[in-house]
Enzyme design. Structure first.
Site, PDB file in Angstrom:
ATOM      1  N   CYS A  59      52.207  38.411  51.073  1.00  0.00           N
ATOM      2  CA  CYS A  59      51.335  39.474  51.608  1.00  0.00           C
ATOM      3  C   CYS A  59      51.055  39.305  53.102  1.00  0.00           C
ATOM      4  O   CYS A  59      50.720  40.268  53.785  1.00  0.00           O
ATOM      5  CB  CYS A  59      50.028  39.529  50.826  1.00  0.00           C
ATOM      6  N   HIS A  75      44.985  43.919  55.110  1.00  0.00           N
ATOM      7  CA  HIS A  75      45.854  43.895  53.934  1.00  0.00           C
ATOM      8  C   HIS A  75      45.101  44.581  52.781  1.00  0.00           C
ATOM      9  O   HIS A  75      43.918  44.349  52.578  1.00  0.00           O
ATOM     10  CB  HIS A  75      46.178  42.453  53.576  1.00  0.00           C
ATOM     11  N   ASN A 133      48.283  47.281  46.079  1.00  0.00           N
ATOM     12  CA  ASN A 133      48.698  46.169  46.943  1.00  0.00           C
ATOM     13  C   ASN A 133      50.220  46.188  47.075  1.00  0.00           C
ATOM     14  O   ASN A 133      50.934  45.876  46.125  1.00  0.00           O
ATOM     15  CB  ASN A 133      48.213  44.855  46.308  1.00  0.00           C
TER      16      ASN A 133
HETATM   17  O1  UT7 Z   1      47.595  40.139  48.010  1.00  0.00           O
HETATM   18  C1  UT7 Z   1      46.818  39.011  48.004  1.00  0.00           C
HETATM   19  C2  UT7 Z   1      46.545  38.510  46.714  1.00  0.00           C
HETATM   20  N1  UT7 Z   1      45.791  39.230  45.806  1.00  0.00           N
HETATM   21  C3  UT7 Z   1      44.473  39.394  45.901  1.00  0.00           C
HETATM   22  O2  UT7 Z   1      43.896  39.317  46.936  1.00  0.00           O
HETATM   23  C4  UT7 Z   1      43.737  39.653  44.635  1.00  0.00           C
HETATM   24  C5  UT7 Z   1      42.486  38.848  44.576  1.00  0.00           C
HETATM   25  N2  UT7 Z   1      41.723  38.994  43.348  1.00  0.00           N
HETATM   26  C6  UT7 Z   1      41.204  40.171  42.932  1.00  0.00           C
HETATM   27  O3  UT7 Z   1      41.391  41.185  43.557  1.00  0.00           O
HETATM   28  C7  UT7 Z   1      40.331  40.153  41.707  1.00  0.00           C
HETATM   29  O4  UT7 Z   1      40.021  38.836  41.338  1.00  0.00           O
HETATM   30  C8  UT7 Z   1      40.967  40.885  40.501  1.00  0.00           C
HETATM   31  C9  UT7 Z   1      41.004  42.367  40.756  1.00  0.00           C
HETATM   32  C10 UT7 Z   1      42.371  40.352  40.258  1.00  0.00           C
HETATM   33  C11 UT7 Z   1      40.134  40.656  39.243  1.00  0.00           C
HETATM   34  O5  UT7 Z   1      38.803  41.064  39.453  1.00  0.00           O
HETATM   35  P1  UT7 Z   1      37.599  40.109  39.021  1.00  0.00           P
HETATM   36  O6  UT7 Z   1      36.348  40.837  39.277  1.00  0.00           O
HETATM   37  O7  UT7 Z   1      37.799  38.790  39.719  1.00  0.00           O
HETATM   38  O8  UT7 Z   1      37.821  40.003  37.478  1.00  0.00           O
HETATM   39  P2  UT7 Z   1      38.103  38.705  36.580  1.00  0.00           P
HETATM   40  O9  UT7 Z   1      39.458  38.157  36.838  1.00  0.00           O
HETATM   41  O10 UT7 Z   1      36.937  37.799  36.700  1.00  0.00           O
HETATM   42  O11 UT7 Z   1      38.119  39.350  35.140  1.00  0.00           O
HETATM   43  C12 UT7 Z   1      36.946  39.961  34.572  1.00  0.00           C
HETATM   44  C13 UT7 Z   1      37.298  40.488  33.177  1.00  0.00           C
HETATM   45  C14 UT7 Z   1      38.027  39.477  32.308  1.00  0.00           C
HETATM   46  O12 UT7 Z   1      37.526  39.608  30.995  1.00  0.00           O
HETATM   47  P3  UT7 Z   1      36.498  38.519  30.393  1.00  0.00           P
HETATM   48  O13 UT7 Z   1      37.238  37.219  30.467  1.00  0.00           O
HETATM   49  O14 UT7 Z   1      35.312  38.576  31.308  1.00  0.00           O
HETATM   50  O15 UT7 Z   1      36.250  39.039  29.018  1.00  0.00           O
HETATM   51  C15 UT7 Z   1      39.458  39.949  32.349  1.00  0.00           C
HETATM   52  O16 UT7 Z   1      40.184  39.601  31.167  1.00  0.00           O
HETATM   53  O17 UT7 Z   1      38.174  41.625  33.287  1.00  0.00           O
HETATM   54  C16 UT7 Z   1      39.298  41.448  32.421  1.00  0.00           C
HETATM   55  N3  UT7 Z   1      40.454  42.117  33.007  1.00  0.00           N
HETATM   56  C17 UT7 Z   1      40.733  43.414  32.806  1.00  0.00           C
HETATM   57  N4  UT7 Z   1      40.117  44.355  32.077  1.00  0.00           N
HETATM   58  C18 UT7 Z   1      40.646  45.590  32.104  1.00  0.00           C
HETATM   59  C19 UT7 Z   1      41.392  41.589  33.842  1.00  0.00           C
HETATM   60  N5  UT7 Z   1      42.280  42.542  34.175  1.00  0.00           N
HETATM   61  C20 UT7 Z   1      41.899  43.675  33.556  1.00  0.00           C
HETATM   62  C21 UT7 Z   1      42.390  44.977  33.523  1.00  0.00           C
HETATM   63  N6  UT7 Z   1      41.743  45.912  32.785  1.00  0.00           N
HETATM   64  N7  UT7 Z   1      43.498  45.356  34.217  1.00  0.00           N
END
Ligand code: UT7
Length: 321
Positions: A114, A248, A278
């Site tokens: 990225c 980004h 992204n």
């Molecule tokens: O390009 C550079 C690299 N990428 C980034 O910069 C991405 C950086 N990270 C992020 O943008 C965020 O961490 C994410 C968007 C990937 C995730 O958001 P989050 O608020 O950190 O969510 P989380 O990973 O803590 O997940 C929260 C919940 C989980 O469920 P439980 O364990 O709380 O029951 C996940 O299983 O959301 C669940 N979850 C989803 N639910 C519905 C994860 N992906 C999904 C989904 N749809 N697509």
């Protein structure tokens, strides 16, 4: 007079097919509500079989050349930043060179995921200032859809395909136009937080994106705010001097949190994550092209570019358009 790399033109290209969150929700256990709330993403473009990193890059490059008023034969350097090259080798940059009809020149790829476009801009800036080339095409192009695990909802909803390009040209200037400073970083000890679980020398397969999202998020906000401070410090400017930030486009929450840390108002930040998701190395030049074409970024503006991604790698650039 100082020889600097001046932004002469921008271009971009997106695959024909646009996919909504609702369409993805038919395939994996997710929802439009979750994706919008956690990331700000509403749509992404997904490449069809005839659309590749190379063809998208060439289309963006042609637009950038036209905007710059240059011919392919003027170009002395082509750099493609990508993590999804058409082939393991040759470099996609050489494919782009052939597709646009540029004769013998320097052409190579940069792999910093990225942050790739920031790495490529920094390399091109150095090569232009030292006289290796007078006109450079710097391109970020990706087809991340080819390396996504479409059964993994934690990653497949986040990425899209596309390409963005800029033409940088050498000029001897007396004012402060052009690329004023760049800063690059990498911390390889975090490579297992965002990586692809395949490759020619390990599995012999292409592999899929794997990410510890929460950890990447935390590092992104800290590192991006820090590198923006560094690059502005290099040129003796502060956040209040910035006309536009082109970040980004990984997650709207990362962009908002970084802007808040720096005290930057939201209306100075170019946002495309809602439309493109992204697109890795393509996200910054795609957003830059959009803001140049719709008239937001104008000649004389102070623009800051920043990105963070797998490696970890991150970087920033400050330029006067
Ligand atoms: O390009 C550079 C690299 N990428 C980034 O910069 C991405 C950086 N990270 C992020 O943008 C965020 O961490 C994410 C968007 C990937 C995730 O958001 P989050 O608020 O950190 O969510 P989380 O990973 O803590 O997940 C929260 C919940 C989980 O469920 P439980 O364990 O709380 O029951 C996940 O299983 O959301 C669940 N979850 C989803 N639910 C519905 C994860 N992906 C999904 C989904 N749809 N697509």
């Amino acid at each position: 007079m100082t020889r600097r790399a001046i932004l002469k033109g921008t271009g971009s290209a997106l695959p024909r097919k646009r996919v909504s969150n609702a369409e993805l929700a038919e395939r994996v256990d997710t929802s439009d509500e979750w994706i919008v709330e956690r990331t700000g993403i509403r749509f992404r473009h997904i490449a069809e079989p005839d659309e590749t990193t190379g063809t998208l890059a060439a289309a963006a490059a042609k637009e950038a050349l036209m905007a710059a008023g240059l011919e392919a034969s003027d170009i002395g350097l082509v750099i493609v930043a990508t993590a999804t090259p058409d082939n393991t080798f040759p470099a996609t940059a050489t494919k782009v060179q052939a597709l646009i009809g540029a004769p013998d020149c320097i052409a190579f790829d940069v792999a910093a995921v990225c942050s790739g476009f920031l790495y490529a801009v920094s390399v091109a800036d150095s090569m232009i200032r030292t006289g290796a080339a007078d006109h450079a095409l710097v391109i970020g192009s990706e087809t991340f859809s080819r390396i996504l695990d479409w059964d993994d909802r934690t990653t497949c909803v986040l990425f899209g395909d596309g390409a963005g390009a800029v033409v940088l040209s050498a000029e001897d200037v007396e004012d402060d136009r052009g690329i004023l400073a760049t800063r690059l970083h990498a911390e390889g000890q975090y490579s297992d937080m965002l990586y692809v679980d395949g490759g020619p020398s390990t599995t012999g397969t292409v592999g899929h994106v794997r990410m510890q999202g929460r950890e990447v998020f935390r590092h992104a906000v800290t590192n991006l705010a820090a590198v923006l401070g560094e690059v502005l410090g290099d040129v003796g400017l502060s956040a209040s001097d910035i006309d536009w930030v082109v970040p980004h486009q990984a997650n709207k929450r990362i962009i908002d949190a970084t802007a808040k840390k720096l005290g930057l108002p939201a209306d100075r930040v170019v946002l495309t994550v809602d439309q493109h998701a992204n697109t890795s190395a393509a996200s910054v030049p795609l957003a830059l092209d959009l803001a140049v074409r719709d008239g937001r970024i104008k000649r004389g503006d102070l623009v800051v570019l920043e990105a963070m991604g797998g490696g970890f790698t991150w970087g920033a650039a400050v330029l006067r358009v």
